[in-house]
Design an enzyme around this catalytic site. Structure first.
Site, PDB file in Angstrom:
ATOM      1  N   ALA A 105      -7.914   2.926   2.218  1.00 47.90           N
ATOM      2  CA  ALA A 105      -7.026   3.137   1.042  1.00 47.90           C
ATOM      3  C   ALA A 105      -5.787   2.379   1.498  1.00 47.90           C
ATOM      4  O   ALA A 105      -5.266   2.025   2.509  1.00 47.90           O
ATOM      5  CB  ALA A 105      -6.728   4.597   1.171  1.00 47.90           C
ATOM      6  N   PHE A 106      -5.032   2.331   0.385  1.00 43.36           N
ATOM      7  CA  PHE A 106      -3.650   1.630   0.165  1.00 43.36           C
ATOM      8  C   PHE A 106      -2.657   2.294   1.236  1.00 43.36           C
ATOM      9  O   PHE A 106      -1.419   1.576   1.485  1.00 43.36           O
ATOM     10  CB  PHE A 106      -3.306   1.301  -1.111  1.00 43.36           C
ATOM     11  N   LYS A 107      -2.862   3.317   1.503  1.00 40.09           N
ATOM     12  CA  LYS A 107      -1.763   4.140   2.503  1.00 40.09           C
ATOM     13  C   LYS A 107      -1.701   3.340   3.853  1.00 40.09           C
ATOM     14  O   LYS A 107      -0.638   3.673   4.519  1.00 40.09           O
ATOM     15  CB  LYS A 107      -1.931   5.671   2.536  1.00 40.09           C
ATOM     16  N   ASP A 108      -2.720   2.740   4.140  1.00 35.58           N
ATOM     17  CA  ASP A 108      -2.560   1.920   5.268  1.00 35.58           C
ATOM     18  C   ASP A 108      -1.375   1.375   5.703  1.00 35.58           C
ATOM     19  O   ASP A 108      -0.967   1.049   6.761  1.00 35.58           O
ATOM     20  CB  ASP A 108      -3.960   1.202   5.729  1.00 35.58           C
ATOM     21  N   ALA A 111       1.578   3.316   6.224  1.00 29.32           N
ATOM     22  CA  ALA A 111       1.553   4.085   7.593  1.00 29.32           C
ATOM     23  C   ALA A 111       1.585   3.204   8.619  1.00 29.32           C
ATOM     24  O   ALA A 111       2.365   3.357   9.795  1.00 29.32           O
ATOM     25  CB  ALA A 111       0.124   4.758   7.642  1.00 29.32           C
TER      26      ALA A 111
END
Ligand SMILES: *Cc1c(COP(=O)(O)O)cnc(C)c1O
Length: 432
Positions: A105-108, A111
């Site tokens: 997911a793009f949150k990688d 993060a």
């Protein structure tokens, strides 16, 4: 660069302090005092630059000399290690795939960048930093992977027992090392409450340097600009800039794109693509901002009733509603439309979208029907396998499981079961 609080009751701080604190003491979001402007020449020469160089040039002015250049180059290079391909779906619609990172997911991206910045600050100080985070599913996985093995940082993740999907639980509980999973006998709201109590307890925070890793942190928000530039680099028709359709929940992702645009990235228009939790599309249509309780949908990472980053978007446009409406439109997509879109795009274009990407696709398609001659990009924010329970019954096919997930499904789970009570959490953190 200094960062001021949008509530304007706390002093401006450095990038380091903004990253460690997350939120200002007055509960405001941090915002950069100036927005760097890119030179025309830099944009013209962008095609010849590597993704590492582009990302470094974008983020450097926000950090200045608070991180030595060589260290920042290393952090950036680890952040952009996975590709963000632009895939053509039909004549006018493209997908920017942001799911090629470790948790799909793009949150990688955010993060990974934040974790490495915090590690640098922890190692250059004397204190160990503990990241404390409550998760209902996706955020925890991205944070856990982002911080995995990062020196000087311990991560404690609270999740509600039995209320996250099996893939999500495996992503939280099988890493080990500096990642600690607390399985709380309660709901997500209980987890959230316990975390908030910890941050508000001076008898704990005097002994442990606690920080949050939620999406309002500047070190998660700012690097999300990177892939808008990578998209533009892959955009063939430079004379006709793209419309960006961004599946939005807390509005951090789209706000990063709008920041990039104000810095000089050519963008024709933005679409805030929402599910039925559509406070912002309603605001854009009526001028009234009405907060509502979040309702559950198939695109659950966007089930947000009061998007925290929207105040940053208003600030980007100096609270000027007319200017904002010129560049930003809203769209609302129902669950039935999500299912229809997944099915239609698979059948007609041979492309499998996840429920969040489907919201982006349909919002863009509708917009382009009203604006002939324009072309656009929707952000595909997660891999469809993460939502196989929604996707498979719609397409009547199995979604192949990528190797990254297959491997963790069989690893032993390590979690500490805890009652939903703050004293238990406090004792745990003091014993760490
Ligand atoms: C978090 C998330 C979103 C929403 O992003 P915001 O920055 O909160 O607007 C969209 N899609 C997926 C898959 C997500 O995990």
């Amino acid at each position: 660069m200094k960062y001021f609080s949008l509530n304007r009751q706390s002093p401006a701080v450095s990038f380091k302090e903004a990253t460690i604190q997350g939120q200002a003491p007055d509960k405001g979001l941090y915002f950069p005092e100036t927005i760097p402007q890119l030179e025309k020449r830099w944009l013209q020469e962008m095609d010849g630059k590597s993704n590492e160089e582009i990302a470094f040039d974008i983020i450097h002015p926000y950090i200045g000399n608070e991180i030595p250049e060589a260290v920042l180059r290393q952090i950036v290079s680890e952040t952009v290690q996975f590709p963000s391909p632009l895939v053509q779906i039909n004549e006018n619609i493209f997908a920017l795939e942001l799911f090629h990172g470790p948790t799909l997911a793009f949150k990688d991206t955010g993060a990974r960048f934040m974790s490495r910045c915090l590690s640098h600050f922890a190692l250059s100080g004397s204190e160990k930093i503990t990241v404390l985070v409550a998760t209902s599913g996706d955020t925890g996985g991205a944070v856990a992977h982002g911080f995995y093995g990062v020196e000087g940082v311990e991560v404690v993740i609270l999740y509600p027992s039995g209320k996250v999907s099996s893939v999500q639980e495996q992503q939280l509980t099988t890493l080990g090392k500096n990642i600690h999973a607390l399985e709380i006998r309660g709901t997500f709201d209980d987890c959230q409450r316990m975390v908030k109590q910890a941050f508000a307890d001076p008898s704990l925070t005097q002994k442990r340097r606690l920080t949050s890793a939620n999406s309002i942190n500047v070190a998660r928000w700012l690097p999300q600009q990177f892939y808008y530039f990578f998209a533009y680099k892959q955009w063939a028709q430079k004379e006709c800039p793209p419309v960006f359709s961004v599946p939005s929940g807390n509005f951090g992702n789209i706000c990063a794109g709008m920041l990039a645009c104000i810095s000089g990235l050519p963008v024709k228009h933005f679409i805030a693509a929402c599910n039925i939790n559509d406070v912002v599309p309603r605001y854009l249509a009526s001028g009234k901002y009405e907060v509502k309780e979040a309702r559950p949908t198939l695109s659950n990472a966007m089930d947000v009733g009061n998007p925290s980053n929207f105040v940053r978007i208003l600030q980007l446009f100096d609270q000027d509603f007319t200017r904002l409406k010129e560049i930003l439109s809203g769209a609302t997509v129902t669950d039935a439309e999500i299912r229809q879109t997944i099915q239609k795009v698979k059948k007609e274009e041979g492309y499998l979208a996840d429920p969040h990407g489907a919201v982006g696709y349909l919002s863009l398609e509708r917009y382009l029907q009203q604006h002939p001659g324009e072309r656009g990009i929707f952000l595909e924010t997660a891999h469809p396998v993460k939502f196989y329970d929604v996707v498979e019954p719609v397409i009547h096919e199995k979604v192949p499981v990528p190797a990254a997930i297959k491997d963790i499904l069989h690893l032993p789970k390590h979690s500490l079961v805890m009652e939903a009570s703050y004293p238990a959490l406090k004792q745990y953190l003091l014993d760490q």
